[in-house]
Design a protein around this motif. Structure first.
Motif, PDB file in Angstrom:
ATOM      1  N   GLU A 185     -23.027  11.828  -6.175  1.00 22.28           N
ATOM      2  CA  GLU A 185     -21.928  11.278  -5.534  1.00 22.28           C
ATOM      3  C   GLU A 185     -21.222  10.272  -6.265  1.00 22.28           C
ATOM      4  O   GLU A 185     -20.080  10.204  -6.272  1.00 22.28           O
ATOM      5  CB  GLU A 185     -22.041  10.620  -3.969  1.00 22.28           C
ATOM      6  N   HIS A 186     -22.171   9.459  -6.868  1.00 21.99           N
ATOM      7  CA  HIS A 186     -21.580   8.291  -7.649  1.00 21.99           C
ATOM      8  C   HIS A 186     -21.026   8.752  -8.897  1.00 21.99           C
ATOM      9  O   HIS A 186     -19.843   8.351  -9.420  1.00 21.99           O
ATOM     10  CB  HIS A 186     -22.767   7.571  -8.363  1.00 21.99           C
ATOM     11  N   LEU A 187     -21.274   9.910  -9.483  1.00 19.72           N
ATOM     12  CA  LEU A 187     -20.896  10.725 -10.577  1.00 19.72           C
ATOM     13  C   LEU A 187     -19.376  11.144 -10.274  1.00 19.72           C
ATOM     14  O   LEU A 187     -18.424  10.901 -10.782  1.00 19.72           O
ATOM     15  CB  LEU A 187     -21.730  11.798 -11.390  1.00 19.72           C
TER      16      LEU A 187
ATOM     17  N   GLU B 268     -13.726  -5.405   3.698  1.00 22.51           N
ATOM     18  CA  GLU B 268     -14.955  -5.242   3.289  1.00 22.51           C
ATOM     19  C   GLU B 268     -15.388  -6.541   2.542  1.00 22.51           C
ATOM     20  O   GLU B 268     -14.736  -7.505   2.673  1.00 22.51           O
ATOM     21  CB  GLU B 268     -14.955  -4.104   2.230  1.00 22.51           C
ATOM     22  N   GLY B 269     -16.553  -6.518   2.128  1.00 25.71           N
ATOM     23  CA  GLY B 269     -17.116  -7.726   1.208  1.00 25.71           C
ATOM     24  C   GLY B 269     -16.582  -7.416  -0.297  1.00 25.71           C
ATOM     25  O   GLY B 269     -16.061  -6.427  -0.625  1.00 25.71           O
ATOM     26  N   PRO B 270     -16.851  -8.400  -1.170  1.00 26.53           N
ATOM     27  CA  PRO B 270     -16.444  -8.424  -2.424  1.00 26.53           C
ATOM     28  C   PRO B 270     -17.148  -7.332  -3.109  1.00 26.53           C
ATOM     29  O   PRO B 270     -16.486  -6.442  -4.078  1.00 26.53           O
ATOM     30  CB  PRO B 270     -16.883  -9.735  -3.133  1.00 26.53           C
ATOM     31  N   GLY B 271     -18.376  -6.794  -2.808  1.00 21.62           N
ATOM     32  CA  GLY B 271     -19.036  -5.797  -3.460  1.00 21.62           C
ATOM     33  C   GLY B 271     -19.783  -4.671  -2.249  1.00 21.62           C
ATOM     34  O   GLY B 271     -20.820  -4.121  -2.709  1.00 21.62           O
ATOM     35  N   GLU B 272     -19.381  -4.821  -0.953  1.00 25.03           N
ATOM     36  CA  GLU B 272     -19.933  -4.300   0.136  1.00 25.03           C
ATOM     37  C   GLU B 272     -19.032  -3.796   1.122  1.00 25.03           C
ATOM     38  O   GLU B 272     -18.049  -4.360   1.172  1.00 25.03           O
ATOM     39  CB  GLU B 272     -21.076  -5.333   0.949  1.00 25.03           C
ATOM     40  N   ASN B 273     -19.302  -2.819   1.767  1.00 28.64           N
ATOM     41  CA  ASN B 273     -18.678  -2.302   2.989  1.00 28.64           C
ATOM     42  C   ASN B 273     -19.389  -3.030   4.265  1.00 28.64           C
ATOM     43  O   ASN B 273     -20.496  -3.660   4.163  1.00 28.64           O
ATOM     44  CB  ASN B 273     -18.692  -0.833   3.150  1.00 28.64           C
TER      45      ASN B 273
ATOM     46  N   GLY C  70     -14.488   3.751  -0.650  1.00 26.72           N
ATOM     47  CA  GLY C  70     -15.260   4.416   0.185  1.00 26.72           C
ATOM     48  C   GLY C  70     -16.847   4.458  -0.320  1.00 26.72           C
ATOM     49  O   GLY C  70     -17.336   5.205  -1.295  1.00 26.72           O
ATOM     50  N   GLY C  71     -17.652   3.707   0.335  1.00 27.23           N
ATOM     51  CA  GLY C  71     -18.949   3.246  -0.150  1.00 27.23           C
ATOM     52  C   GLY C  71     -19.859   4.653  -0.134  1.00 27.23           C
ATOM     53  O   GLY C  71     -19.686   5.132   1.085  1.00 27.23           O
ATOM     54  N   ILE C  72     -20.754   4.771  -0.805  1.00 27.54           N
ATOM     55  CA  ILE C  72     -21.618   5.869  -0.744  1.00 27.54           C
ATOM     56  C   ILE C  72     -22.746   5.473   0.303  1.00 27.54           C
ATOM     57  O   ILE C  72     -23.414   6.217   1.046  1.00 27.54           O
ATOM     58  CB  ILE C  72     -22.301   6.171  -2.356  1.00 27.54           C
TER      59      ILE C  72
ATOM     60  N   THR D 268     -23.199  -3.115   3.672  1.00 28.49           N
ATOM     61  CA  THR D 268     -23.889  -1.883   3.091  1.00 28.49           C
ATOM     62  C   THR D 268     -23.337  -1.755   1.615  1.00 28.49           C
ATOM     63  O   THR D 268     -22.167  -2.111   1.057  1.00 28.49           O
ATOM     64  CB  THR D 268     -23.431  -0.676   3.486  1.00 28.49           C
ATOM     65  N   GLY D 269     -24.007  -1.395   0.677  1.00 29.47           N
ATOM     66  CA  GLY D 269     -23.756  -1.164  -0.865  1.00 29.47           C
ATOM     67  C   GLY D 269     -24.844  -0.800  -1.721  1.00 29.47           C
ATOM     68  O   GLY D 269     -25.912  -1.150  -1.124  1.00 29.47           O
ATOM     69  N   SER D 270     -24.593  -0.238  -2.656  1.00 27.58           N
ATOM     70  CA  SER D 270     -25.712   0.301  -3.459  1.00 27.58           C
ATOM     71  C   SER D 270     -26.435  -1.009  -4.095  1.00 27.58           C
ATOM     72  O   SER D 270     -27.806  -1.045  -4.093  1.00 27.58           O
ATOM     73  CB  SER D 270     -25.299   0.826  -4.971  1.00 27.58           C
TER      74      SER D 270
HETATM   75  N1  PMP Z   1     -16.703  -1.942  -1.709  1.00 24.85           N
HETATM   76  C1  PMP Z   1     -16.656  -2.517  -2.837  1.00 24.85           C
HETATM   77  C2  PMP Z   1     -15.843  -3.411  -3.339  1.00 24.85           C
HETATM   78  C3  PMP Z   1     -17.803  -2.452  -3.833  1.00 24.85           C
HETATM   79  O1  PMP Z   1     -17.814  -2.888  -5.051  1.00 24.85           O
HETATM   80  C4  PMP Z   1     -18.831  -1.793  -3.353  1.00 24.85           C
HETATM   81  C5  PMP Z   1     -19.941  -1.469  -4.438  1.00 24.85           C
HETATM   82  N2  PMP Z   1     -19.887  -0.383  -5.178  1.00 24.85           N
HETATM   83  C6  PMP Z   1     -18.778  -1.108  -2.065  1.00 24.85           C
HETATM   84  C7  PMP Z   1     -17.787  -1.397  -1.292  1.00 24.85           C
HETATM   85  C8  PMP Z   1     -20.209  -0.210  -1.676  1.00 24.85           C
HETATM   86  O2  PMP Z   1     -20.196   0.757  -2.190  1.00 24.85           O
HETATM   87  P1  PMP Z   1     -21.332   1.750  -2.653  1.00 24.85           P
HETATM   88  O3  PMP Z   1     -22.048   1.774  -1.294  1.00 24.85           O
HETATM   89  O4  PMP Z   1     -20.954   3.074  -2.872  1.00 24.85           O
HETATM   90  O5  PMP Z   1     -22.146   0.865  -3.458  1.00 24.85           O
END
Ligand code: PMP
Length: 312
Positions: free
Chosen positions: A60-62, A197-202, A222-224, A260-262
């Motif tokens: 999914e990441h790829l 969302e968050g800066p790097g999170e849903n 669309g976070g995995i 949530t986020g990777s």
């Molecule tokens: N939103 C943003 C802006 C992100 O950078 C991330 C991290 N990739 C996510 C959401 C969460 O995505 P994922 O679960 O695929 O890591």
């Protein structure tokens, strides 16, 4: 601290088809992407599981990496199988039991007009050890967040469903504003003023036993992990509303909130703008889903083996 120290000793990076020493994995300062943010990337975790090291939801990441490249006409000349093999080999050669994996494709060195012209697409895959993104304590006790004064770009301004390097200056502004004000992380509203969302999170909200998360048209990635948590929640009988708008005010009246986020995995949010959420700690639904998530990624269950790529 960063996890790079270990890599500096004898780490390797895959760069355009070759394995190079960590210290030699450099790019020219006139690289297009450095000036214009014209790159796309992924953040992926490999877990040290009961069945050996396994990359979580690699396919999914790829897929998302190739999809992110489309609006920018970035031509990733490697087949998915080649990038998969390179990634497995990077984890192996670096002797990593668990890892954060960073594939990136970007316009490289040729000219510096905004038009990428004949700039090549460079493709790089690195990996290194990286612990809990917002800290171990955050996973258990939750984080305090602020609603940022910076809004997320509308998807009519820039594709927010593409994971583009340049997008992250917005995340940096929001996150640093929050940290300067004593919070751990930010929540970013979209142009309409609803929760994105968050800066790097849903972000997820729990209310009256049901689960809500902003829909894909709310200017989110669309976070995995978002998809993973939706699946885990539905399998546990929860009603999940994943196509909604969430107003700012609904944050305060939520029973529970979590990110949530990777990188962030499943992180509870205990306060927003100094207002306690629910019981002011990790709520029961968050805890159930967090436990399900870690049982899954560390392979203490056989569920969803199709989501794992074993390194061996
Ligand atoms: N939103 C943003 C802006 C992100 O950078 C991330 C991290 N990739 C996510 C959401 C969460 O995505 P994922 O679960 O695929 O890591």
């Amino acid at each position: 601290m960063s996890g790079f120290e270990q890599m500096e000793e004898d780490g390797v990076v895959w760069m355009n088809g070759e394995y190079v020493d960590w210290e030699d994995a450099t790019t020219h300062v006139m690289t297009h992407a450095l000036h214009y943010g014209s790159g796309v990337f992924e953040g992926v975790r490999a877990y040290d599981t009961e069945k050996g090291t396994a990359i979580f939801r690699w396919d999914e990441h790829l897929d998302r990496l190739y999809e992110s490249a489309k609006p920018y006409d970035l031509d990733i000349e490697y087949e998915p199988e080649e990038l998969t093999e390179a990634t497995l080999e990077v984890v192996r050669r670096n002797d990593l039991d668990s890892a954060y994996i960073r594939p990136i494709a970007y316009y490289g060195y040729d000219s510096l007009g905004v038009s990428p012209g004949d700039c090549p697409t460079d493709v790089v895959i690195g990996a290194w050890p990286w612990g809990a993104y917002l800290g171990e304590d955050a996973l258990e006790n939750g984080v305090e967040v602020m609603v940022s004064s910076w809004r997320k770009h509308a998807s009519s301004q820039i594709p927010t469903n593409a994971k583009t390097t340049g997008l992250y200056v917005n995340s940096l502004l929001a996150g640093e504003e929050a940290r300067r004000n004593g919070y751990t992380e930010a929540i970013v509203l979209n142009k309409e003023g609803n929760v994105a969302e968050g800066p790097g999170e849903n972000i997820f909200l729990v209310r009256d036993g049901e689960i809500y998360t902003p829909g894909l048209s709310e200017s989110i990635l669309g976070g995995i992990t978002r998809d993973t948590v939706i699946t885990l929640a539905e399998e546990r009988g929860y009603e999940v509303h994943d196509d909604v708008s969430i107003s700012r005010g609904e944050l305060n009246t939520a029973d529970e909130l979590f990110f949530t986020g990777s990188a962030a995995e499943v992180t509870p949010i205990r306060q927003v703008d100094n207002v306690e959420i629910g019981n002011g700690g990790r709520g029961p639904v968050t805890e159930e889903l967090q436990t399900a998530f870690f049982d899954l990624v560390e392979r203490r269950t056989d569920e969803h083996d199709e989501w794992f790529t074993y390194v061996e």
